[in-house]
Scaffold this motif. Structure first.
Motif, PDB file in Angstrom:
ATOM      1  N   SER A  50     -17.163 -43.835  37.806  1.00 51.21           N
ATOM      2  CA  SER A  50     -18.242 -44.237  38.701  1.00 51.21           C
ATOM      3  C   SER A  50     -17.690 -44.677  40.054  1.00 51.21           C
ATOM      4  O   SER A  50     -18.212 -44.296  41.103  1.00 51.21           O
ATOM      5  N   ALA A  51     -16.644 -45.470  40.044  1.00 47.77           N
ATOM      6  CA  ALA A  51     -16.042 -45.939  41.291  1.00 47.77           C
ATOM      7  C   ALA A  51     -15.504 -44.770  42.113  1.00 47.77           C
ATOM      8  O   ALA A  51     -15.658 -44.737  43.337  1.00 47.77           O
ATOM      9  N   GLU A  52     -14.895 -43.784  41.449  1.00 43.86           N
ATOM     10  CA  GLU A  52     -14.356 -42.614  42.145  1.00 43.86           C
ATOM     11  C   GLU A  52     -15.478 -41.780  42.756  1.00 43.86           C
ATOM     12  O   GLU A  52     -15.346 -41.278  43.868  1.00 43.86           O
ATOM     13  N   ARG A  53     -16.558 -41.614  42.025  1.00 41.86           N
ATOM     14  CA  ARG A  53     -17.644 -40.720  42.449  1.00 41.86           C
ATOM     15  C   ARG A  53     -18.593 -41.357  43.453  1.00 41.86           C
ATOM     16  O   ARG A  53     -19.363 -40.653  44.091  1.00 41.86           O
TER      17      ARG A  53
ATOM     18  N   GLU B 191     -21.867 -40.291  50.826  1.00 39.68           N
ATOM     19  CA  GLU B 191     -21.808 -38.833  50.728  1.00 39.68           C
ATOM     20  C   GLU B 191     -21.171 -38.384  49.413  1.00 39.68           C
ATOM     21  O   GLU B 191     -21.616 -37.404  48.808  1.00 39.68           O
ATOM     22  N   ASP B 192     -20.131 -39.091  48.954  1.00 38.49           N
ATOM     23  CA  ASP B 192     -19.526 -38.777  47.656  1.00 38.49           C
ATOM     24  C   ASP B 192     -20.569 -38.907  46.542  1.00 38.49           C
ATOM     25  O   ASP B 192     -20.662 -38.046  45.658  1.00 38.49           O
TER      26      ASP B 192
ATOM     27  N   LEU C  64     -24.281 -36.428  42.574  1.00 47.02           N
ATOM     28  CA  LEU C  64     -25.602 -36.285  41.977  1.00 47.02           C
ATOM     29  C   LEU C  64     -26.121 -34.850  42.080  1.00 47.02           C
ATOM     30  O   LEU C  64     -26.779 -34.347  41.170  1.00 47.02           O
ATOM     31  N   ILE C  65     -25.787 -34.168  43.165  1.00 45.12           N
ATOM     32  CA  ILE C  65     -26.146 -32.757  43.305  1.00 45.12           C
ATOM     33  C   ILE C  65     -25.374 -31.926  42.290  1.00 45.12           C
ATOM     34  O   ILE C  65     -25.944 -31.084  41.592  1.00 45.12           O
TER      35      ILE C  65
END
Length: 56
Positions: A17-20, A25-26, A31-32
């Motif tokens: 979660s922290a990475e994403r 924008e990340d 999510l896309i």
């Protein structure tokens, strides 16, 4: 699954979660890529987004 395995899964999910979600924008791109948002950033209908396209 024992407590140690559950803790390891929780830690992995926190790291992912922290990475994403490091930047806005990340998070949007993640999510896309997961299929939750449309390419234009709108929430897909299956997740509560509009069921009909917006009229412009």
């Amino acid at each position: 699954m024992n407590d140690q395995e559950r803790d390891a899964v929780r830690a992995m999910l926190r790291r992912r979660s922290a990475e994403r979600t490091g930047t806005r924008e990340d998070a949007r791109q993640w999510l896309i890529s997961e299929g939750i948002y449309e390419d234009d950033g709108r929430l897909k209908p299956v997740y509560g987004g509009p069921t009909e396209p917006e009229q412009r």
